[in-house]
Structures are given as C-alpha cells and as structure tokens.
Design a protein around this motif. Structure first.
Motif, short mmCIF file in Angstrom:
data_model
loop_
_atom_site.label_atom_id
_atom_site.label_comp_id
_atom_site.label_asym_id
_atom_site.label_seq_id
_atom_site.Cartn_x
_atom_site.Cartn_y
_atom_site.Cartn_z
N ILE A 44 32.12 -37.47 -6.77
CA ILE A 44 33.46 -38.05 -6.90
C ILE A 44 34.13 -38.00 -5.54
N SER A 45 34.87 -39.06 -5.22
CA SER A 45 35.61 -39.09 -3.96
C SER A 45 36.47 -37.83 -3.82
N GLY A 46 36.37 -37.17 -2.68
CA GLY A 46 37.05 -35.90 -2.44
C GLY A 46 36.13 -34.70 -2.50
N MET A 47 34.91 -34.89 -3.02
CA MET A 47 33.93 -33.81 -2.99
C MET A 47 33.39 -33.64 -1.58
N THR A 48 33.05 -32.42 -1.23
CA THR A 48 32.38 -32.14 0.04
C THR A 48 31.16 -31.28 -0.25
N ILE A 49 30.01 -31.74 0.23
CA ILE A 49 28.75 -31.06 -0.05
C ILE A 49 27.94 -30.89 1.23
N ALA A 50 27.12 -29.84 1.26
CA ALA A 50 26.17 -29.61 2.34
C ALA A 50 24.79 -30.00 1.82
N VAL A 51 24.23 -31.05 2.42
CA VAL A 51 22.91 -31.55 2.02
C VAL A 51 21.91 -31.03 3.04
N GLU A 52 20.85 -30.34 2.57
CA GLU A 52 19.97 -29.68 3.54
C GLU A 52 18.50 -29.70 3.12
N PRO A 53 17.79 -30.78 3.46
CA PRO A 53 16.35 -30.79 3.23
C PRO A 53 15.64 -29.67 3.98
N MET A 54 14.74 -29.00 3.28
CA MET A 54 13.85 -28.00 3.87
C MET A 54 12.45 -28.36 3.38
N ILE A 55 11.59 -28.78 4.31
CA ILE A 55 10.26 -29.24 3.91
C ILE A 55 9.19 -28.47 4.68
N MET A 56 7.97 -28.52 4.15
CA MET A 56 6.86 -27.84 4.79
C MET A 56 5.58 -28.63 4.62
N ASP A 57 4.58 -28.34 5.47
CA ASP A 57 3.33 -29.09 5.40
C ASP A 57 2.25 -28.34 4.64
N GLY A 58 2.68 -27.44 3.75
CA GLY A 58 1.76 -26.72 2.88
C GLY A 58 2.40 -26.51 1.52
N SER A 59 2.14 -25.37 0.93
CA SER A 59 2.68 -25.04 -0.39
C SER A 59 4.20 -24.88 -0.35
N HIS A 60 4.84 -25.13 -1.49
CA HIS A 60 6.29 -24.94 -1.57
C HIS A 60 6.67 -23.47 -1.77
N GLN A 61 5.70 -22.61 -1.98
CA GLN A 61 5.99 -21.19 -2.22
C GLN A 61 6.57 -20.54 -0.96
N THR A 62 7.52 -19.62 -1.17
CA THR A 62 8.17 -18.94 -0.05
C THR A 62 8.04 -17.42 -0.20
N LYS A 63 8.34 -16.73 0.90
CA LYS A 63 8.39 -15.27 0.88
C LYS A 63 9.52 -14.83 1.78
N ILE B 103 32.38 -37.10 0.19
CA ILE B 103 32.24 -38.28 -0.66
C ILE B 103 33.58 -39.02 -0.60
N THR B 104 33.56 -40.30 -0.25
CA THR B 104 34.80 -41.07 -0.13
C THR B 104 34.64 -42.41 -0.85
N ASP B 105 35.76 -43.10 -1.01
CA ASP B 105 35.73 -44.43 -1.61
C ASP B 105 34.96 -45.43 -0.75
N ASN B 106 34.79 -45.10 0.53
CA ASN B 106 34.12 -46.00 1.47
C ASN B 106 32.71 -45.54 1.84
N GLY B 107 32.16 -44.63 1.05
CA GLY B 107 30.81 -44.16 1.31
C GLY B 107 30.79 -42.77 1.92
N PRO B 108 29.60 -42.28 2.29
CA PRO B 108 29.49 -40.92 2.84
C PRO B 108 30.16 -40.80 4.21
N ASP B 109 30.82 -39.69 4.42
CA ASP B 109 31.53 -39.41 5.67
C ASP B 109 30.95 -38.11 6.23
N LEU B 110 30.21 -38.21 7.34
CA LEU B 110 29.60 -37.02 7.95
C LEU B 110 30.67 -36.23 8.69
N LEU B 111 30.78 -34.95 8.34
CA LEU B 111 31.81 -34.10 8.94
C LEU B 111 31.27 -33.23 10.06
#
Length: 262
Positions: free
Chosen positions: A206-225, A250-258
């Motif tokens: 919803i417009s006015g929400m603020t979120i931190a989007v953070e991909p974390m990827i790896m070139d093997g198993s998804h398991q962590t320690k 989130i804005t009426d005009n699309g994503p706004d990077l802060l």
C-alpha cells in the motif's frame, strides 16, 4: 526476521509513513549510501574488515546521523561485513580482504528516529573469478526485478517471487532463514519480505509502506549455519554467496528507492 507470514495479522501491524517521514528516511538512506560508497572505494586487497567498519562509522558520524546496527540485539559494529561463503551478519575484525574475495557490506543509519538499511556486494581486486562475477551480478539483478514489483496493489509474494524466479532461472539457490522486512521507526517492522514466494500471496503493498528488500543467494545449497562468533551466517556447504538490499517506499507513482544518493 522470522519468515512466517500471518497475512491478516501482519497487515494490521504495518505502519504507513507520511510524505514527511519518507523524506526523513530518504535522508537516512542517502547517508548510508554515501557511507557504502566510501567503504567500497577503500575496499581493496590488504584492508581489514575492521578498517572498513571504521570508515562507515566516521562517515555516518560526519553526517550527524547514528549507526543503525551498532548495539542492535548486541551487535558490536557499525556494518555487517561478510566474505565469500558468509551470507550476512559478519563481524568486522582484523581479517584481511584478499584478492578475489566476495565482500558483502550491510549497513544502516538513523535520522530523527527513522531507519535506513542497505547492502551491496563487490569483488576485491582485479582477479575476479567468472563464477563470482556472475553470482554477484545475478543477485543485483534479482533485487532490480524485485523492486519492479514494489507497487501499490501488489503483494509481498510478488516481490518474493520476482527474486526467486530470477535467481532460480540463473541456477542459484536462495536463503530461506533470513528475509527482508518492513522498516521505519524500527529497523525491523512488519511485513517480512522473504526471498521465496508465490505471486499474489502475502500482505498487500500500500502507498506509504516502506520495506527493505534484500536478496541473498548462493551457488550451492540453501542451508545455512551460524559460525562460532554467534553472529556470522554462512552457507552450510561452503558455497559462495551474495547480498544486495535497498530500502523502498511504495508510492502511487511506483517504487521509490530511499537508499541512493538522490
């Protein structure tokens, strides 16, 4: 954050930010973007991760902001600096960055009680393994795909699915145990923003929400320690990892990077 999502309960707990509050968060984001630029400009083989952390501390202080991570849940540094198979929450130390290391730096700042959160990954030196380059670029591109879904009326699952589908199409796995999150007066607010998900699932954006989007990827198993320092999270199989993050409104005009320089 815990990755489980109670859609209705989470939606009720989400706080919307006013235009003025978003501008404060933008200033906090600009400050951390400058600190990240200074750290990565200095990030060459031979520098210690503690020296990089000192650069972050000086930069944030010079801009009259407060570091978001220092003391949070007992974390002992300004930035999380993670190398190679380490995914997130690496503690800066006298450890020396080596030629070809994959270096992920996660950092945040506080301005007038509002938080920013940003992460980037780069490769140290000139001897860059093609596999490492592809991993880092795919993670950065997965973040771009996810940001494209940060629009009013979409759902968190659309953002998560964008990360997952892009990473998987390129042959990578994704972290399940650690997720993105809402952000504002607290570093971690509802809703959780996982790196895996289904379209049109989860809380609505919803417009006015603020979120931190953070991909974390790896070139093997998804398991962590978690390593013996009690903080650093690494891949369980020693595979390489990358991490990118932006704070997004989130804005009426699309994503706004802060978390950019403006």
């Amino acid at each position: 954050m815990n990755s489980a999502i109670d859609n209705e309960g989470t939606q009720r707990r989400i706080t919307l930010k006013s235009p003025r509050e978003i501008e404060i968060m933008r200033e906090a984001g600009r400050i951390v973007a400058i600190a990240q630029d200074e750290m990565f400009s200095a990030m060459e083989p031979g520098i210690s991760t503690a020296e990089l952390d000192s650069i972050a501390a000086a930069s944030i202080a010079r801009q009259r902001a407060r570091p978001a991570f220092l003391g949070m849940y007992g974390f002992p540094a300004v930035a999380c600096i993670s190398l190679n198979d380490e995914i997130v929450h690496g503690i800066p130390s006298d450890r020396i960055v080596q030629e070809g290391d994959i270096v992920s730096i996660d950092c945040g700042a506080i301005v007038d009680g509002f938080y920013s959160d940003c992460a980037r990954t780069a490769i140290a030196g000139m001897q860059r393994d093609p596999g490492s380059v592809r991993l880092v670029e795919t993670c950065r591109e997965a973040l771009e795909e996810a940001i494209g879904q940060c629009v009013d009326g979409n759902r968190v699952g659309d953002v998560s699915h964008a990360v997952e589908s892009y990473a998987r199409a390129n042959g990578y796995e994704l972290v399940r145990d650690y997720v993105g999150h809402g952000i504002g007066r607290q570093l971690h607010e509802p809703p959780p923003v996982p790196n895996v998900g289904s379209p049109q699932d989860g809380p609505m954006l919803i417009s006015g929400m603020t979120i931190a989007v953070e991909p974390m990827i790896m070139d093997g198993s998804h398991q962590t320690k978690t390593l013996t320092d009690g903080w650093t999270v690494a891949t369980a199989d020693g595979s390489m990892s990358a991490h990118f993050e932006h704070t997004v409104a989130i804005t009426d005009n699309g994503p706004d990077l802060l978390t950019v320089l403006g």
